[in-house]
Design an enzyme around this catalytic site. Sequence first.
Site, PDB file in Angstrom:
ATOM      1  N   LYS A 153       0.826  -1.218   0.000  1.00 14.94           N
ATOM      2  CA  LYS A 153       0.000   0.000   0.000  1.00 14.94           C
ATOM      3  C   LYS A 153       0.859   1.267   0.000  1.00 14.94           C
ATOM      4  CE  LYS A 153      -2.075  -1.905   3.571  1.00 14.94           C
ATOM      5  NZ  LYS A 153      -1.733  -3.333   3.432  1.00 14.94           N
ATOM      6  N   ILE A 154       1.831   1.322   0.902  1.00 11.07           N
ATOM      7  CA  ILE A 154       2.650   2.537   1.016  1.00 11.07           C
ATOM      8  C   ILE A 154       3.580   2.661  -0.187  1.00 11.07           C
ATOM      9  CG2 ILE A 154       4.403   3.722   2.402  1.00 11.07           C
ATOM     10  CD1 ILE A 154       3.091   2.344   4.895  1.00 11.07           C
ATOM     11  N   ASP A 173       9.740  -6.822  -5.172  1.00  6.57           N
ATOM     12  CA  ASP A 173       8.781  -7.356  -4.210  1.00  6.57           C
ATOM     13  C   ASP A 173       8.616  -8.831  -4.539  1.00  6.57           C
ATOM     14  OD1 ASP A 173       6.290  -8.092  -2.845  1.00  6.57           O
ATOM     15  OD2 ASP A 173       5.952  -5.946  -2.588  1.00  6.57           O
ATOM     16  N   CYS A 201       8.867  -2.436   2.919  1.00  6.99           N
ATOM     17  CA  CYS A 201       8.462  -3.820   3.177  1.00  6.99           C
ATOM     18  C   CYS A 201       8.465  -4.075   4.683  1.00  6.99           C
ATOM     19  CB  CYS A 201       9.414  -4.785   2.467  1.00  6.99           C
ATOM     20  SG  CYS A 201      11.133  -4.566   2.941  1.00  6.99           S
ATOM     21  N   PRO A 202       7.745  -5.103   5.126  1.00  9.70           N
ATOM     22  CA  PRO A 202       7.768  -5.417   6.559  1.00  9.70           C
ATOM     23  C   PRO A 202       9.112  -6.006   6.951  1.00  9.70           C
ATOM     24  CG  PRO A 202       6.470  -7.039   5.362  1.00  9.70           C
ATOM     25  CD  PRO A 202       6.909  -6.034   4.354  1.00  9.70           C
ATOM     26  N   ASN A 207      14.482 -10.863   6.042  1.00  6.86           N
ATOM     27  CA  ASN A 207      15.061  -9.634   5.485  1.00  6.86           C
ATOM     28  C   ASN A 207      15.696  -8.720   6.542  1.00  6.86           C
ATOM     29  OD1 ASN A 207      12.946  -8.268   6.661  1.00  6.86           O
ATOM     30  ND2 ASN A 207      11.812  -7.932   4.763  1.00  6.86           N
ATOM     31  N   THR A 228      11.416   4.364   5.902  1.00  8.77           N
ATOM     32  CA  THR A 228      10.273   4.677   6.776  1.00  8.77           C
ATOM     33  C   THR A 228       9.565   3.375   7.167  1.00  8.77           C
ATOM     34  OG1 THR A 228       8.867   5.051   4.842  1.00  8.77           O
ATOM     35  CG2 THR A 228       9.840   7.003   5.865  1.00  8.77           C
ATOM     36  N   SER A 229      10.255   2.225   6.990  1.00  4.09           N
ATOM     37  CA  SER A 229       9.576   0.952   7.287  1.00  4.09           C
ATOM     38  C   SER A 229       9.931   0.417   8.674  1.00  4.09           C
ATOM     39  CB  SER A 229       9.883  -0.084   6.211  1.00  4.09           C
ATOM     40  OG  SER A 229       9.010   0.131   5.132  1.00  4.09           O
ATOM     41  N   ARG A 230      11.052  -0.230   8.803  1.00  4.55           N
ATOM     42  CA  ARG A 230      11.488  -0.727  10.108  1.00  4.55           C
ATOM     43  C   ARG A 230      13.008  -0.633  10.168  1.00  4.55           C
ATOM     44  NH1 ARG A 230       7.145   0.080  11.495  1.00  4.55           N
ATOM     45  NH2 ARG A 230       5.563  -1.322  12.341  1.00  4.55           N
ATOM     46  N   ASP A 254      13.306   7.345   9.283  1.00  7.40           N
ATOM     47  CA  ASP A 254      12.221   7.572  10.246  1.00  7.40           C
ATOM     48  C   ASP A 254      12.228   6.472  11.297  1.00  7.40           C
ATOM     49  OD1 ASP A 254       9.857   8.982  11.154  1.00  7.40           O
ATOM     50  OD2 ASP A 254       8.742   7.194  10.534  1.00  7.40           O
ATOM     51  N   GLU A 259      15.487   1.890  18.106  1.00  5.89           N
ATOM     52  CA  GLU A 259      14.570   2.949  18.535  1.00  5.89           C
ATOM     53  C   GLU A 259      13.742   2.567  19.755  1.00  5.89           C
ATOM     54  OE1 GLU A 259      10.701   3.181  15.998  1.00  5.89           O
ATOM     55  OE2 GLU A 259      12.345   2.843  14.654  1.00  5.89           O
ATOM     56  N   HIS A 291      10.111   8.024  14.166  1.00  8.84           N
ATOM     57  CA  HIS A 291       8.982   7.152  13.801  1.00  8.84           C
ATOM     58  C   HIS A 291       7.688   7.969  13.734  1.00  8.84           C
ATOM     59  CE1 HIS A 291       7.964   2.642  13.679  1.00  8.84           C
ATOM     60  NE2 HIS A 291       7.057   3.328  13.000  1.00  8.84           N
TER      61      HIS A 291
HETATM   62  P1  NAD Z   1       1.874  -3.838   2.859  1.00  8.86           P
HETATM   63  O1  NAD Z   1       1.673  -5.129   3.566  1.00  8.86           O
HETATM   64  O2  NAD Z   1       0.738  -3.236   2.117  1.00  8.86           O
HETATM   65  O3  NAD Z   1       3.077  -3.994   1.818  1.00  8.86           O
HETATM   66  C1  NAD Z   1       4.278  -4.593   2.134  1.00  8.86           C
HETATM   67  C2  NAD Z   1       4.856  -5.141   0.839  1.00  8.86           C
HETATM   68  O4  NAD Z   1       6.165  -5.636   1.120  1.00  8.86           O
HETATM   69  C3  NAD Z   1       4.053  -6.307   0.239  1.00  8.86           C
HETATM   70  O5  NAD Z   1       3.779  -6.057  -1.119  1.00  8.86           O
HETATM   71  C4  NAD Z   1       4.985  -7.504   0.414  1.00  8.86           C
HETATM   72  O6  NAD Z   1       4.850  -8.438  -0.635  1.00  8.86           O
HETATM   73  C5  NAD Z   1       6.337  -6.830   0.377  1.00  8.86           C
HETATM   74  N1  NAD Z   1       7.424  -7.600   0.949  1.00  8.86           N
HETATM   75  C6  NAD Z   1       7.361  -8.554   1.910  1.00  8.86           C
HETATM   76  N2  NAD Z   1       8.596  -9.021   2.144  1.00  8.86           N
HETATM   77  C7  NAD Z   1       9.435  -8.357   1.301  1.00  8.86           C
HETATM   78  C8  NAD Z   1      10.833  -8.398   1.057  1.00  8.86           C
HETATM   79  N3  NAD Z   1      11.627  -9.223   1.729  1.00  8.86           N
HETATM   80  N4  NAD Z   1      11.332  -7.569   0.118  1.00  8.86           N
HETATM   81  C9  NAD Z   1      10.547  -6.730  -0.571  1.00  8.86           C
HETATM   82  N5  NAD Z   1       9.208  -6.647  -0.390  1.00  8.86           N
HETATM   83  C10 NAD Z   1       8.675  -7.450   0.543  1.00  8.86           C
HETATM   84  O7  NAD Z   1       2.451  -2.846   3.944  1.00  8.86           O
HETATM   85  P2  NAD Z   1       2.429  -1.246   3.905  1.00  8.86           P
HETATM   86  O8  NAD Z   1       1.172  -0.757   4.530  1.00  8.86           O
HETATM   87  O9  NAD Z   1       2.804  -0.780   2.547  1.00  8.86           O
HETATM   88  O10 NAD Z   1       3.593  -0.924   4.939  1.00  8.86           O
HETATM   89  C11 NAD Z   1       4.956  -1.189   4.632  1.00  8.86           C
HETATM   90  C12 NAD Z   1       5.768  -1.075   5.914  1.00  8.86           C
HETATM   91  O11 NAD Z   1       5.758   0.294   6.346  1.00  8.86           O
HETATM   92  C13 NAD Z   1       5.168  -1.827   7.112  1.00  8.86           C
HETATM   93  O12 NAD Z   1       5.598  -3.174   7.120  1.00  8.86           O
HETATM   94  C14 NAD Z   1       5.735  -1.077   8.289  1.00  8.86           C
HETATM   95  O13 NAD Z   1       6.960  -1.683   8.678  1.00  8.86           O
HETATM   96  C15 NAD Z   1       6.028   0.308   7.723  1.00  8.86           C
HETATM   97  N6  NAD Z   1       5.211   1.372   8.346  1.00  8.86           N
HETATM   98  C16 NAD Z   1       5.877   2.408   8.908  1.00  8.86           C
HETATM   99  C17 NAD Z   1       5.156   3.462   9.473  1.00  8.86           C
HETATM  100  C18 NAD Z   1       5.857   4.656  10.073  1.00  8.86           C
HETATM  101  O14 NAD Z   1       5.224   5.464  10.756  1.00  8.86           O
HETATM  102  N7  NAD Z   1       7.140   4.844   9.834  1.00  8.86           N
HETATM  103  C19 NAD Z   1       3.756   3.399   9.474  1.00  8.86           C
HETATM  104  C20 NAD Z   1       3.121   2.321   8.876  1.00  8.86           C
HETATM  105  C21 NAD Z   1       3.863   1.295   8.307  1.00  8.86           C
END
Ligand code: NAD
Length: 338
Positions: A153-154, A173, A201-202, A207, A228-230, A254, A259, A291
């Site tokens: 989604k993001i 992906d 990605c998560p 990973n 901005t993921s983890r 982020d 953290e 974050h």
């Molecule tokens: P999502 O589940 O919609 O999308 C995650 C995508 O990552 C999926 O398409 C999945 O197939 C892909 N993926 C899984 N493993 C992977 C890998 N090893 N390599 C590449 N791609 C891989 O999630 P989202 O809503 O887009 O969120 C993405 C990440 O953003 C979340 O997992 C979370 O860690 C992070 N996040 C951060 C904040 C923040 O405030 N900084 C807020 C929300 C989410």
Amino acid sequence: MKKVAFFDTKQYDREWFDRLDKSFEIKYFEEKLNPENADLAAGCDAAIAFVNDTINSKTIKILAENGVEILAMRCAGYNNINFKAAHENNLKVVRVPVYSPYAVAEHTMALFLTLNRKIHKAYSRTRDFNFSLSGLTGFDLHGKTIGVIGTGKIGQIFIKICQGFGMRVIAYDPYPIENPSFEYAELDTLYRESDAISLHCPLTEENHHLLSKEAFEKMRNGVYIINTSRGGLIDSEALLEALKSRKVAGAGLDVYEEEAALFFEDCSDTIVDDDVLARLVSLPNVILTSHQAFLTEEALKNIAEVTIGNLEDYFAGKPLKNEVCYSCTNGCATTDCN
Ligand code: NAD
């Protein structure tokens, strides 16, 4: 009325939950949930937790023993939960899978633009009436290549934003979307061809430290890294070395590996016992935000609405559309149970 223990409360969370919730008696705790304080939930039927809470087997056992039946994560990620323990203790886990992907994608671009156009430096300079332009040169995003890791989604929204700037997008992906408006490529190609790389990605066991010393070596000289993921997706020491050698021109983070151990509310008196973080912060081409990518009014409202809805569904015996269970995390980690 069912009782709910709310951990890691911030004023902005409380405002939205108090405004929207009429169904539960919520006890707010400022503490992050961990094994030492999980018994604060004694007598509560549910607990609400967040990204940097320590939800290991001990925490889960204490919650369950104290009567908590369901743990509502007020976030999308769930890498901080021991799902085996949750399963064994019959503790349901629900989350907020989407609250505002726009918030995170927009913050990602804010970090990238700030780094590239040196807004952070310009801001400090002009406040001292220093109008020098030296060292502030950036590059046009138009025509450059952005590598996006994770096209959920993001990632997809961030891609659209980049396309709006006229960038070429190359993505990786393991579960590609159908009919993409961008190219997919293997990671090595993405590393080799990208002027900037953004992680969406998560964090999973596979990973952890995806961006390692070896990965940085494969990248273009002068690449920008945005995360901005983890935090655990990047090996911070390797990033520091790559920044020092100029392999990486700048990093917008982020999220950061350690953290959870930091006390972000008031760090003014804190001596950060993390040498890598201290050195990263000291670099002029590193921007850290705490974050906060999710932090918009829209996201906070959605988080409160969906979290309350998840708890209402559970106590009304309805199907849990936002449940994450042990088997999800063992096979279909990116999909919801139902
Ligand atoms: P999502 O589940 O919609 O999308 C995650 C995508 O990552 C999926 O398409 C999945 O197939 C892909 N993926 C899984 N493993 C992977 C890998 N090893 N390599 C590449 N791609 C891989 O999630 P989202 O809503 O887009 O969120 C993405 C990440 O953003 C979340 O997992 C979370 O860690 C992070 N996040 C951060 C904040 C923040 O405030 N900084 C807020 C929300 C989410």
